[in-house]
Motif scaffolding. Structure first.
Motif: not given
Length: 211
Positions: A62-86
Motif C-alpha cells: 500500500g502507501w506504506g511502500i512509498a513512505y518507507v522508500v521515501g524515508l530511506s531516500v531522504l535519510a541518505e540525502l540528509a547524510a550527504l550534507f556533511p560532504l558540503l563541509l569538506v
C-alpha cells in the motif's frame, strides 16, 4: 589627489583535513544499512514482521511502500550534507550560512541520540519483530546511526575552524604585510595591506603556506 583603495582579497580557507573528509563520508555510509533494511521491507523481503503487522502497522502493501522508500531516500540525502563541509569545489552556501546550519544539525542529532538512549534504557519499547535473529539484524542495521552525531559534530568543528580565517582581519594593524612565501612580496598587490594571518594560512596569490 586621492586614490581609491582596492578592496582587500579574502584569504582562501585551508582544504579540509583527511580525517574530516573520512568522517563526512562515514556519515553517508552510516545511513546505508538502515536504508537498505527499509527498502528490503518495502520490497517484501522477510525482515521479521508478519504479514498482519506489515498491513496493519506499516500499510505494506500500500502507501506504506512509498513512505518507507521515501524515508530511506531522504535519510541518505540528509547524510550527504556533511560532504558540503569538506568540498573544495562545490560551495552552494556561504560559510556564514552553512556553519550555523551545520551546528544546528549537530545539536539536533546529539539531542535525538540522547533521547533514543533514554527511551531505550527507561521504557519498554514495543517491537513487532518475530525472532531474535531479526532483532539482531535490525540492531546491526540501525546501530551505525548512533555514530552520526559525533561524526557530524567533528566535521562541523573542522569546517568552522577553517573558515574562521576566510576573510582578512580588521583592526589597527590592517596595513601589516602578509607573512607568506609569495616571491613577489612585499610588492605583490594581493598581499599588501592585509594583516598577518595565523600560521598555516595560504597566500592569496600563490597558495603557499605562511611561515
Amino acid at each position: 589627489m586621492t586614490t581609491a583603495t582596492a578592496p582587500l582579497p579574502a584569504l582562501a580557507p585551508a582544504p579540509a583535513p583527511v580525517w574530516a573528509r573520512r568522517a563526512a563520508h562515514a556519515v553517508a555510509l552510516c545511513a546505508v544499512p538502515s536504508g537498505l533494511w527499509r527498502i528490503a521491507m518495502a520490497a517484501g523481503v522477510h525482515v521479521g514482521y508478519s504479514d498482519q503487522v506489515l498491513r496493519d502497522v506499516y500499510d505494506i502493501p500500500g502507501w506504506g511502500i512509498a513512505y518507507v522508500v521515501g524515508l530511506s531516500v531522504l535519510a541518505e540525502l540528509a547524510a550527504l550534507f556533511p560532504l558540503l563541509l569538506v568540498s573544495d569545489r562545490w560551495r552552494p552556501l556561504r560559510p556564514g550560512v552553512l556553519a550555523p546550519l551545520a551546528w544546528t544539525a549537530s545539536v539536533v542529532l546529539v539531542l535525538v541520540a540522547l533521547w533514543q538512549l533514554v527511551v531505550a534504557l527507561t521504557a519498554e519499547s514495543q517491537t513487532y519483530l518475530s525472532s531474535g535473529t531479526a532483532q539482531t539484524v535490525w540492531g546491526l542495521a540501525f546501530a551505525p546511526l548512533f555514530a552520526v552525531p559525533a561524526l557530524m559534530t567533528a566535521v562541523t568543528w573542522s569546517y568552522a575552524k577553517r573558515h574562521r580565517w576566510a576573510t582578512p582581519w580588521a583592526g589597527p594593524d590592517r596595513a601589516a604585510p602578509l607573512r607568506c612565501a609569495c616571491p613577489a612580496r612585499p610588492t605583490c598587490p594581493a598581499t599588501s595591506g592585509i594583516s598577518t594571518p595565523p600560521s598555516g594560512s595560504p597566500c592569496p596569490c600563490t597558495g603557499a603556506r605562511s611561515r
